[in-house]
Design a protein around this motif. Sequence first.
Motif, short mmCIF file in Angstrom:
data_model
loop_
_atom_site.label_atom_id
_atom_site.label_comp_id
_atom_site.label_asym_id
_atom_site.label_seq_id
_atom_site.Cartn_x
_atom_site.Cartn_y
_atom_site.Cartn_z
N ASP A 242 1.22 -10.77 -3.80
CA ASP A 242 1.88 -11.16 -5.04
C ASP A 242 1.74 -12.66 -5.28
O ASP A 242 1.04 -13.36 -4.55
CB ASP A 242 3.35 -10.73 -5.04
CG ASP A 242 4.19 -11.44 -3.98
OD1 ASP A 242 3.72 -12.46 -3.42
OD2 ASP A 242 5.32 -10.99 -3.71
N VAL A 248 1.95 -6.79 -0.54
CA VAL A 248 2.52 -5.69 -1.32
C VAL A 248 1.80 -4.41 -0.89
O VAL A 248 0.58 -4.32 -0.93
CB VAL A 248 2.32 -5.92 -2.83
CG1 VAL A 248 2.88 -4.73 -3.61
CG2 VAL A 248 3.00 -7.21 -3.26
N ARG A 250 1.35 -0.38 -1.58
CA ARG A 250 1.54 0.58 -2.65
C ARG A 250 1.03 1.97 -2.23
O ARG A 250 0.01 2.07 -1.55
CB ARG A 250 0.83 0.15 -3.92
CG ARG A 250 1.47 -1.05 -4.62
CD ARG A 250 0.83 -1.31 -5.99
NE ARG A 250 1.57 -2.31 -6.74
CZ ARG A 250 1.33 -3.61 -6.69
NH1 ARG A 250 0.34 -4.05 -5.92
NH2 ARG A 250 2.04 -4.46 -7.40
N ASN A 254 2.71 2.83 -6.52
CA ASN A 254 4.13 2.51 -6.39
C ASN A 254 4.34 1.51 -5.26
O ASN A 254 3.90 1.73 -4.13
CB ASN A 254 4.95 3.78 -6.11
CG ASN A 254 4.86 4.79 -7.23
OD1 ASN A 254 5.26 4.51 -8.35
ND2 ASN A 254 4.30 5.95 -6.93
N ASP A 255 5.03 0.41 -5.56
CA ASP A 255 5.32 -0.62 -4.56
C ASP A 255 6.40 -0.10 -3.62
O ASP A 255 7.55 0.13 -4.02
CB ASP A 255 5.78 -1.89 -5.26
CG ASP A 255 6.00 -3.05 -4.28
OD1 ASP A 255 5.88 -2.83 -3.06
OD2 ASP A 255 6.30 -4.16 -4.75
N SER A 257 6.92 -1.72 -0.55
CA SER A 257 7.10 -2.78 0.45
C SER A 257 8.56 -2.95 0.84
O SER A 257 8.88 -3.12 2.02
CB SER A 257 6.55 -4.11 -0.09
OG SER A 257 5.23 -3.97 -0.53
#
Length: 486
Positions: A242, A248, A250, A254-255, A257
């Motif tokens: 980021d 990050v 996914r 979809n994140d 983390s």
Amino acid sequence: MSSLFFSLSIAGQSLLTYKRAMDNVNKNMTNVYSEGYSRRVNHFADLPASSVYLKKIERVFDNSLFNRYITTNNQKTGYENYQDILQQIEDIYNDIQGSGFASELTDFFNSFNDVAVNPDDLAARYEVMSKAQALIGRIRNSYDTLINIKEKTSLSIKDSIGQLNDLLNQLAYVNKNIKFYSYDEVRLNEFLDERDRLVKEISSLIDVKVRINEDNTVDLFTAKGFDLLVFDQAAPITYDIDENNNPVVRVRGNDISSILENGKIGGYIKGIEKVNEAINQLNDFTTIFALTVNKQHRQGYDLNGNTDIDFFGIDPESSETTINAGNIVLNITDPKQIAAASDPAYTNSDNTNIKEIIDLQNDISGVLSSSEETDLLSDASITLGSITYTLNNVENYNLIKERSFHEFYSSEIVTPVSTELSHVKNLTEDSNFILDAIDQKIKEYSGVNIDEELINLTKLQRAYEASARIITVTDELLQTVLNLVK
């Protein structure tokens, strides 16, 4: 005569049955030391009015123990890797081994004493510059090391995600083969062992929940329900960075983390969060230190009668516009620029301002005006001269004001990491102990006991020999009957 042929058929069937059963026992004995191998048990059944047959070769497996192993392995690897990052952070501030900067901070303030005694002593002024450089060097080295830890950990996360994707694809292939060989017990059991091995490896990398289906295939999900694998469809896990250079992770875009706490990846993410905290605390310490020293130094006069001189500055090579632990430099280049005097008429003898700087070691109250403090605490940023000072947490200014630079360094930078490390070490030891206990239970339940297998082999050999004897006797009787017919 037909009864003799029938007996021969029964004995032949038994011979083949016991031969296959002995092969299975021999395989168990061969794999007695094979990691991850689950023993196979022979299950016999009677044929109506006939012989026996090997109904099933069952792989010994306990679902509840396996799930407990996966959960504990998640926690263990998460704690281990989180502990590794904490240990690296603690090593940066190990003042006992000389890697912190507590002594350099003390030496910096103490170096002003000789200038206070003799304000025009250039040797004493050079010593101040030397001690300031040493302190700056330690601060910047601590910052660079933290950044390096963060970068290496991020790369480790990236490598782990690549490994995770490979394992998920392998498990998808195994799932297909489990279904394809559902009627071939030998091949099926081999794939089931491989299934368990892959799931264990995956659980060491990421938080995972396992669902074992009726057909023995597995589906994998994250702790919050994102699917990682459904039958032979593995979800692609991606890695990104980021705007703050934080990793990050996914799943299908979809994140996830923030929801990863365990496994190698989760442990590393928690470690990076702790590195970020350490960087922010170090930056705030440096910002407040530079702000107060600069503000006091700007109020004095150097040996040339000049004022408004910043003691610390921003590295010209830095692209940042605010001072922090990564770009702080010594702004003065000439010892005569040290502003010891408060009276411009007595720059060679007045030490009033230098004593005010010395007092900053224990108390920064009054250095900033009330309006300047208000601006700093409300906006977390203030500009004095050409330098902007920005805080991540304005409460850190109040903590240093209430205590001192040394107390803040000890209580807010060093102690929290050491306390967390001690706590995580205990959790790691506990999880290792629990995992070893569960693993031992699994081995006791599913592992091969060589004595038991020898007993089984002996029984099967006797049964095999008995079947062979029946065949021999029946064959002799058939020969006798045939001879009588002739």
